[in-house]
Design a protein around this motif. Structure first.
Motif, PDB file in Angstrom:
ATOM      1  N   ILE A   8       0.604  -1.260   0.470  1.00 15.89           N
ATOM      2  CA  ILE A   8       0.092   0.345   0.155  1.00 15.89           C
ATOM      3  C   ILE A   8       1.029   1.370   0.027  1.00 15.89           C
ATOM      4  N   SER A   9       0.820   1.952  -0.955  1.00 13.21           N
ATOM      5  CA  SER A   9       1.733   3.148  -1.376  1.00 13.21           C
ATOM      6  C   SER A   9       0.998   4.539  -0.785  1.00 13.21           C
ATOM      7  N   THR A  10       1.120   5.668  -0.266  1.00 11.07           N
ATOM      8  CA  THR A  10       1.240   6.780   0.500  1.00 11.07           C
ATOM      9  C   THR A  10       1.640   7.848  -0.015  1.00 11.07           C
ATOM     10  N   GLY A  21      -3.247   9.729  -1.780  1.00 16.42           N
ATOM     11  CA  GLY A  21      -3.935   9.060  -0.656  1.00 16.42           C
ATOM     12  C   GLY A  21      -3.408   7.280  -1.093  1.00 16.42           C
ATOM     13  N   PRO A  22      -4.347   6.798  -0.476  1.00 25.78           N
ATOM     14  CA  PRO A  22      -3.495   5.306   0.325  1.00 25.78           C
ATOM     15  C   PRO A  22      -4.045   4.602  -1.295  1.00 25.78           C
ATOM     16  N   THR A  23      -2.964   4.161  -1.953  1.00 22.90           N
ATOM     17  CA  THR A  23      -2.726   2.940  -3.453  1.00 22.90           C
ATOM     18  C   THR A  23      -2.505   1.559  -2.772  1.00 22.90           C
ATOM     19  N   LEU A  24      -3.232   0.198  -3.428  1.00 23.99           N
ATOM     20  CA  LEU A  24      -2.625  -0.240  -3.460  1.00 23.99           C
ATOM     21  C   LEU A  24      -2.411  -1.374  -4.733  1.00 23.99           C
ATOM     22  N   TYR A  79      -2.709  -1.720 -10.275  1.00 20.36           N
ATOM     23  CA  TYR A  79      -2.687  -0.688  -8.623  1.00 20.36           C
ATOM     24  C   TYR A  79      -3.670  -0.028  -9.383  1.00 20.36           C
ATOM     25  N   ASP A  86      -6.788   2.825  -6.187  1.00 22.81           N
ATOM     26  CA  ASP A  86      -6.693   4.067  -5.623  1.00 22.81           C
ATOM     27  C   ASP A  86      -7.434   3.446  -4.579  1.00 22.81           C
ATOM     28  N   LEU A  87      -7.197   3.014  -3.206  1.00 19.89           N
ATOM     29  CA  LEU A  87      -8.538   3.058  -2.319  1.00 19.89           C
ATOM     30  C   LEU A  87      -9.559   3.554  -1.634  1.00 19.89           C
TER      31      LEU A  87
END
Length: 129
Positions: free
Chosen positions: A46-48, A59-62, A126, A128-129
């Motif tokens: 999970i990238s922020t 925002g958070p990205t899976l 990927y 976005d969450l």
């Protein structure tokens, strides 16, 4: 008194199957996250943060990544950041031999070169969450 008791879950509709599928996916994530980073040739993170904007949101990205044998400029990779020790997501801007030079899309300067052994893999999916 001849009734049989069914002790197992018996799915009856699409919602039950969706719950089963979601449970299996989450169980897979739990098992995969408990393993060392390079234990499997595929992983998730999970990238922020803003360094990959506008490609990825702040925002958070899976992310789902796969380990490959070589990385070329333009690939988005997950690698060990030498400063924080945390996984980082940036785009490869240069590579030679077993070295890649990553850079965040929103950053002015590239990162320090990284040995391929410190790259977890190339991002293949990927959202976005």
């Amino acid at each position: 008194m001849n009734e049989r008791i069914n002790w197992f879950f018996s799915p009856r509709g699409w919602f039950d199957y969706a719950v089963i599928a979601l449970t299996l996916v989450l169980a897979g994530f739990v098992v995969a996250s408990s393993m060392p980073a390079h234990a499997l040739p595929v992983g998730w993170a999970i990238s922020t943060g803003p360094s990959m904007a506008p490609t990825m949101s702040e925002g958070p990205t899976l992310l789902v990544y796969v380990e490959t044998s070589s990385y070329t400029p333009g690939d988005i990779v997950v690698f060990d950041d030498a400063y924080s020790g945390d996984p980082t997501v940036h785009r490869v801007v240069d590579s030679w031999g077993e070295v890649v030079v990553p850079k965040g899309d929103a950053n002015d300067l590239p990162d320090k070169p990284v040995l391929e052994e410190h790259v977890y893999g190339e991002v293949v999916f990927y959202f976005d969450l």
